[in-house]
Scaffold this active site. Structure first.
Site, mmCIF file in Angstrom:
data_model
loop_
_atom_site.group_PDB
_atom_site.id
_atom_site.type_symbol
_atom_site.label_atom_id
_atom_site.label_comp_id
_atom_site.label_asym_id
_atom_site.label_seq_id
_atom_site.Cartn_x
_atom_site.Cartn_y
_atom_site.Cartn_z
ATOM 1 C CG HIS A 289 19.590 -4.541 35.846
ATOM 2 N ND1 HIS A 289 18.366 -4.078 36.280
ATOM 3 C CD2 HIS A 289 20.177 -3.512 35.181
ATOM 4 C CE1 HIS A 289 18.217 -2.820 35.909
ATOM 5 N NE2 HIS A 289 19.296 -2.449 35.237
ATOM 6 C CB CYS A 305 21.444 -0.680 32.340
ATOM 7 S SG CYS A 305 22.320 -0.522 30.761
#
Length: 329
Positions: A289, A305
């Site tokens: 992301h 993440c």
């Protein structure tokens, strides 16, 4: 910190060093061996120290490539459209392998020095202040007190686990927009085509968490490389995954530990910690992301993440599709 520049300079200033592909092989071996040495340390050094040493190695490589004028007709820098000229030569010729052996030996020494430095430095850096003060006062203590200090100090040192300093890593609070990229981002973490030899098929995404790079494999031993930050949520993720979905301007659900300080759900847009794109993986727990904090790239961070700056995550989302394989190392 180890003088990577001097060591690598000796390794590549040999006959045949004008071959750009040969030099790339030396640099890749240096990266791989340093990473292997760092992973083998017990206990592991703090994550920010690992990132600092890796960045120092990359800076040394960039400095060598920019300063030296190679005499055998190969430019020190490849442009984005001319990479294939060196890569189509196949394997390195046998005479150059002799020089590679000497270069690898130099890198082994380099990695050993770095590992030894980590063990010494991290042991001192994470010694509690109370223990340090007790050691300084040891000559004034009675034998009984000295014995007690020796018994308690190792337990205190062992329990001092390394922590992530979110503020120093460039983290921003949810809702604060740091921009779509970082103009001060080190060159090595900027999006760029690079030589990358792998058996993975074209189109595969490879995530190298330790070196903070994400690669998209392209034809002719070329990969598009992006700088990344790695969140604690994905610190242990490894193996083969696939992209399950791609979302534009995704909403963000704060983790349970900060629900009391943030709204239950933050809509997509500027300041959203997931940035401009979200690529969920098929394990239903990890993702790739964007970010609202571009200065975190190149660091291990507390939340999220696999992060890219928003400009890069948009570029990446245009190169992949659902079911694209993702190899996480």
């Amino acid at each position: 910190m180890v003088d990577y520049y001097s060591t690598l300079l000796r390794a590549v200033t040999t006959p045949g060093a004008g071959d750009a592909q040969w030099r790339r092989g030396i640099y890749e071996r240096a990266r791989a061996m340093l990473a292997q040495r760092l992973r083998s340390l017990n206990p592991q050094p703090p994550l920010r120290q690992i990132a600092s040493e890796e960045a120092a190695l990359e800076v040394a490589i960039e400095r060598i490539e920019s300063e030296l004028s190679w005499s055998e007709g190969t430019s020190s820098r490849d442009d984005a459209t001319g990479l294939n000229s060196d890569m189509d030569r196949g394997s390195i010729e046998e005479p150059r392998r002799m020089f590679s052996v000497a270069a690898i030996a130099a890198v082994v020494v380099l990695a050993a020095l770095a590992a030894g430095g980590y063990v010494f430095w991290s042991g001192r850096a994470h010694q509690p202040e109370a223990t340090k003060a007790a050691v300084k006062e040891a000559p004034k203590q009675t034998p009984k007190v000295q014995a007690e200090t020796r018994e308690t100090a190792p337990r205190q040192t062992a329990s001092a686990a390394p922590t992530i300093n979110v503020a120093s890593a460039g983290e921003l609070a949810p809702g604060v927009d740091g921009g779509s990229t970082d103009t001060d981002l080190p060159y090595v973490y900027r999006r760029q085509p690079t030589f990358y030899r792998t058996l993975q098929p074209v189109g595969t995404v490879i995530v190298d968490k330790l070196q903070h790079f994400l690669y998209v494999i392209m034809p002719n031993n070329v990969a598009m490389r992006y700088g990344i930050a790695v969140g604690e949520h994905c610190a242990d993720v490894a193996g083969l995954r696939h992209i399950a979905s791609v979302a534009d301007m995704p909403p963000w659900q704060p983790p349970p530990d900060i629900l009391k300080r943030n709204p239950p759900v933050m809509p997509g847009g500027p300041g959203n910690p997931l940035g401009a794109r979200l690529m969920d993986l098929d394990d239903h727990s990890s993702s790739i992301h964007g970010t609202n904090a571009p200065k975190t790239i190149g660091n291990f961070v507390a939340f999220g993440c696999i992060r890219l700056v928003n400009d890069d995550v948009v570029d990446l989302s245009n190169r992949v599709k659902v079911k694209t394989p993702v190899v996480v190392n």
